[in-house]
Design an enzyme around this catalytic site. Structure first.
Site, mmCIF file in Angstrom:
data_model
loop_
_atom_site.group_PDB
_atom_site.id
_atom_site.type_symbol
_atom_site.label_atom_id
_atom_site.label_comp_id
_atom_site.label_asym_id
_atom_site.label_seq_id
_atom_site.Cartn_x
_atom_site.Cartn_y
_atom_site.Cartn_z
ATOM 1 N N GLU A 222 127.968 2.042 13.710
ATOM 2 C CA GLU A 222 126.697 2.637 13.290
ATOM 3 C C GLU A 222 125.564 2.309 14.253
ATOM 4 O O GLU A 222 124.425 2.058 13.836
ATOM 5 C CB GLU A 222 126.345 2.200 11.868
ATOM 6 C CG GLU A 222 127.372 2.644 10.834
ATOM 7 C CD GLU A 222 126.999 2.257 9.408
ATOM 8 O OE1 GLU A 222 126.019 1.498 9.228
ATOM 9 O OE2 GLU A 222 127.690 2.703 8.478
ATOM 10 N N GLU B 245 134.630 4.576 7.714
ATOM 11 C CA GLU B 245 134.018 3.885 6.576
ATOM 12 C C GLU B 245 133.548 4.912 5.558
ATOM 13 O O GLU B 245 132.742 5.789 5.878
ATOM 14 C CB GLU B 245 132.831 3.031 7.035
ATOM 15 C CG GLU B 245 132.143 2.258 5.912
ATOM 16 C CD GLU B 245 131.024 1.356 6.445
ATOM 17 O OE1 GLU B 245 131.225 0.778 7.542
ATOM 18 O OE2 GLU B 245 129.980 1.255 5.792
#
Length: 816
Positions: free
Chosen positions: A419, A505
């Site tokens: 991220e 995820e």
């Protein structure tokens, strides 16, 4: 506070082997404070005795105003000092070299030996070592190792990091010339029907102009010699290469993780000067844009979970048996893949994955150039993070991770980040390219990914040129934006048919064990949904992933609850299918019912001690993999139901079905009944081919009556480090778990063990995880007992006011 007193000091490195690696975890001292310590001194009056690995953060109470904030779990951080006073066999360093090797120190460590500064290491998740040969005392005086650990820049992590020397430390002896650290790399460039090609790379250190040769012997999983290779050094090269063929190889598989061992011997003419043992597996791991993931040419769906590095009441200093118990439970659930979020894991955990048959996504960083905010649970501090060190440290840290981990057959995918905001920056693709190039320079065979949370995001999305740099495009929360909540990967598959795709995820069911939300709670977060609706959204994506070959799989967030990333009063996150104690939640059985088709599964929720009025309509859920299931309440049937997964069409001819179709009630991956609550019992009966194959029964428990104990492995090593794990349950007079119990339990330990951790899985509990007692949560608690170093019996007793107490015996032996 930190353990029993230190015993007689060990004389280190007394073995006559050419290479000796000795555990250096015992007989340390610790001081918490920012005072400037005079290094090289033997006084320890202000220190506490400790064993390593050690995480000081959990020895202090949680504080709402802690600088670590909610991201760091409101835990104590700051500065700590470690000291070890030790003796070394003089022959070890007069005839060779001695190194001190740290597997992980969080973070910003500085090391001294006998007052000489050896260096500084920043990243808390990568190993490092220093040569100490020239600084060891040759006159018989004691040696003093000092380590300063600075974790004061807070908040510095988006989750609980722990503080201290959190992984193993080793003392290593070599010859003057030796095989470099992580200097043996083994690759399998090709596998044919009856043979496997093997390539071995050996890196040497301090070779100078010596006439050297390397011999590598490969042993099969049955300990038979299957290959011998010998190579002479040419010129002054420090890297040697060997190639060979292994006949009729036993392939490393998820269900049969066969391991080979390579023994590499380094000779100076005819004299043996080094010996290194390397375990590896023979397998191929390929990502395909249409078929997803292929292991040894066979399509395997990655049924994955993300896991953090902490171990509940062990903090970041996690004994290997704690991981083993947790991974066995995840395996039982049907997990075959683990994402190491979001940093290089303990190497012992990767060894465990090799032996147990898990597929691993190994991750390097949570930050690149751009700093991430870490004020979760607070907004009073300026954030810190790895981005402050990225430019100076990332190459060394990434290379170290790759070299350390490259021989693990469990690792199928390198992740260069999680991220990272760089994914939306114009220049971000250049960093991705640079990091990928480092990976390929060391390991050209494995694919590279990055876990992207900004694909199709608003107002700024991950840039296409960034995603094009990745071998496998990783999606975090693929259904987060607009119509992708329904379509998921569809649009990108149409626009980028050559992309390999994986869910790196995505949300799990979350929630606290034994607690059932009936609606959305304030400050709980939009992702914390009522128990009856949580599996709907999660199930939609799970069904899509399982039925679309091009999606390699998914890593659900998370496999295990973890400390940090929380809002006060919570000090840990409830995202896991296991809580911080390692106890299974209801969500465990949701995934098991989809991922395990080899066993019949039936599980009911909620428990039947609900704090509601009799007659209240409750939604009772059933997780099952049976053709259909029937709900029974106190002997009364509420009917059979079925869901449509996996659904199959006709075969062979029109109107022909391999299996007779049955009526279904829902497209969800679970069954539900509206039932008036009344104490007693509720049962879920599962049927296959019209016959009962499994039954789950939940009864209303009576008043708490007694304590029940269970021990995971009760025969242990008397090495001062091995641990036993005690599961504590409050039961009624009939032996049924009391999910309504929150009683305080007190532990006492006598004999060859000591209590080093206690937990209840309650994320809002502020009781010490290093105390001698705790309130149970939903009727359960958990304790860890560690060897004192002495052989003998250890008796653990647990008491609670008004309840029958219980005891259990552990045996610590020197010959285990």
């Amino acid at each position: 506070m930190y353990g029993k007193g230190q015993g007689k000091r060990i004389m280190y490195l007394c073995d006559e082997k050419v290479r000796e690696k000795q555990n250096f975890n015992l007989d340390w001292y610790f001081y918490h404070g920012d005072n400037q310590i005079q290094t090289g001194q033997t006084q320890v009056s202000d220190y506490e005795p400790v064993k390593l690995p050690h995480d000081w953060s959990l020895y202090y109470l949680w504080k709402e105003d802690a600088p670590s904030c909610g991201s760091g779990g409101y835990a104590e951080t700051g500065i700590g000092w470690y000291r070890k006073i030790f003796d070394v066999n003089p022959h070890a360093f007069t005839k060779g070299r001695v190194f001190i090797h740290f597997e992980g120190v969080y973070m910003l460590s500085t090391v001294w030996i006998n007052g000489h500064k050896l260096g500084q290491h920043v990243y808390g998740y990568t190993p490092f070592e220093y040569e100490i040969t020239q600084y060891l005392h040759e006159d018989g005086r004691e040696n003093v190792l000092d380590v300063k650990v600075d974790n004061s820049a807070q908040p510095g992590s988006r989750w609980y990091s722990g503080s201290g020397i959190t992984r193993n430390v080793w003392l290593v002896k070599t010859s003057d010339t030796y095989i470099a650290p992580f200097g043996v790399g083994i690759q399998i460039p090709g596998i044919e029907e009856d043979k496997a090609h093997i390539s071995v790379e050996i890196s040497l250190a301090h070779a100078e102009d010596k006439k050297l040769s390397v011999q590598t012997t490969v042993f099969s999983p049955d300990h038979e010699i299957c290959l011998e290779l010998c190579t002479d050094r040419k010129g002054e090269t420090n890297t040697l290469h060997q190639q060979g063929i292994i006949g009729t190889p036993l392939l490393w598989e998820v269900d049969a993780p066969f391991l080979y061992e390579a023994v590499t011997l380094l000779y100076d003419q005819d004299t043996l000067i080094d010996e290194v043992h390397t375990f590896f597996g023979i397998r191929t791991a390929v990502f395909d844009a249409d078929k997803g993931f292929l292991l040894n040419g066979r399509q395997v769906k990655l049924n994955g979970v993300c896991i953090h590095h902490d171990g509940g009441c062990m903090g970041a200093a996690v004994p290997l048996p704690v991981w083993k118990r947790r991974l066995e439970k995840l395996k039982e659930m049907g997990v075959n893949a683990l994402r190491m979020a979001h940093n290089p894991p303990d190497s012992a955990l990767l060894d465990l994955c090799d032996r147990m048959g898990f597929l691993v996504m190994d991750e390097a960083f949570d930050e690149w150039h751009y700093l991430k905010g870490k004020e979760l649970g607070s907004n009073t501090h300026e954030s810190h993070g790895y981005s402050l060190w990225f430019d100076t440290c990332h190459e060394e840290d990434l290379r170290t991770m790759l070299l350390r981990d490259r021989n693990h057959p469990s690792i199928i995918l390198w992740s260069i980040g999680n991220e990272v905001p760089d994914q939306t920056a114009p220049e971000g693709y250049l960093t991705a390219r640079h990091l990928k190039c480092i990976c390929k320079s060391i390991d050209p065979l494995r694919a590279v990914t990055q876990a992207n949370d900004q694909i199709a995001a608003e107002p700024r999305a991950a840039r296409e040129e960034f995603l094009n740099e990745l071998d496998v495009v990783g999606y975090n929360y693929v259904g987060r934006w607009r119509t992708r909540a329904e379509t998921y990967y569809d649009e990108d598959k149409r626009n980028h048919p050559s992309w390999c795709m994986i869910g790196t995820e995505n949300s799990g069911l979350g929630g606290m064990r034994g607690r059932y939300l009936f609606g959305m709670e304030e400050k709980a977060g939009w992702w914390m949904r009522p128990y009856y609706s949580a599996p709907i959204e999660v199930g939609r994506l799970l069904r899509y992933t399982m039925t679309h070959d091009y999606v390699a799989g998914d890593f659900m967030w998370t496999g295990i609850d973890y400390l940090g990333e929380s809002h006060w009063p919570n000090r840990s996150a409830n995202a896991g299918v296991l809580d911080t104690c390692g106890f299974a939640k209801d969500s465990f059985y949701f995934y098991q019912s989809i991922w395990r088709r080899d066993i019949p599964v039936a599980h009911l929720l909620p428990h039947w001690n609900m704090d509601v009025d009799q007659g209240t309509i409750l939604q009772v859920l059933g997780y099952t993999n049976c053709d259909s299931a029937e709900l029974i309440l106190n002997g009364k049937s509420y009917g059979k139901k079925a869901y449509s997964y996996p659904d199959y069409g006709m075969t062979q001819t029109y109107g022909h079905f391999d299996k007779e179709p049955i009526p279904v009630n829902t497209d969800n991956l679970f069954l539900g009944w509206d039932v008036p609550y009344e104490p007693g019992y509720v049962e879920l009966v599962g049927f296959k081919d019209g016959k009962e194959v499994v039954r789950d029964r939940v009864e209303t428990a009576g008043e708490p009556y007694a304590i029940k104990l269970n021990c995971y492995q009760d025969t242990l090593a008397a090495d001062g480090l091995d641990v036993g794990q005690i599961e504590i349950a409050i039961v009624d007079e009939k032996g049924r778990l009391c999910p309504q119990s929150e009683q305080y339990v007190q532990l006492s330990v006598e004999g060859a063990g000591e209590l080093i951790g206690i937990d209840n899985g309650n994320s809002a509990s502020h009781e010490s995880m290093k105390g001698s007692g705790i309130h149970v949560s939903a009727g359960q608690a958990f304790a860890v007992i560690q060897s004192t170093g002495s052989a003998g019996k250890c008796v653990v007793r647990v008491e609670a006011e008004g309840l029958q107490s219980a005891g259990i015996e552990l045996s610590f032996t020197k010959h285990r």
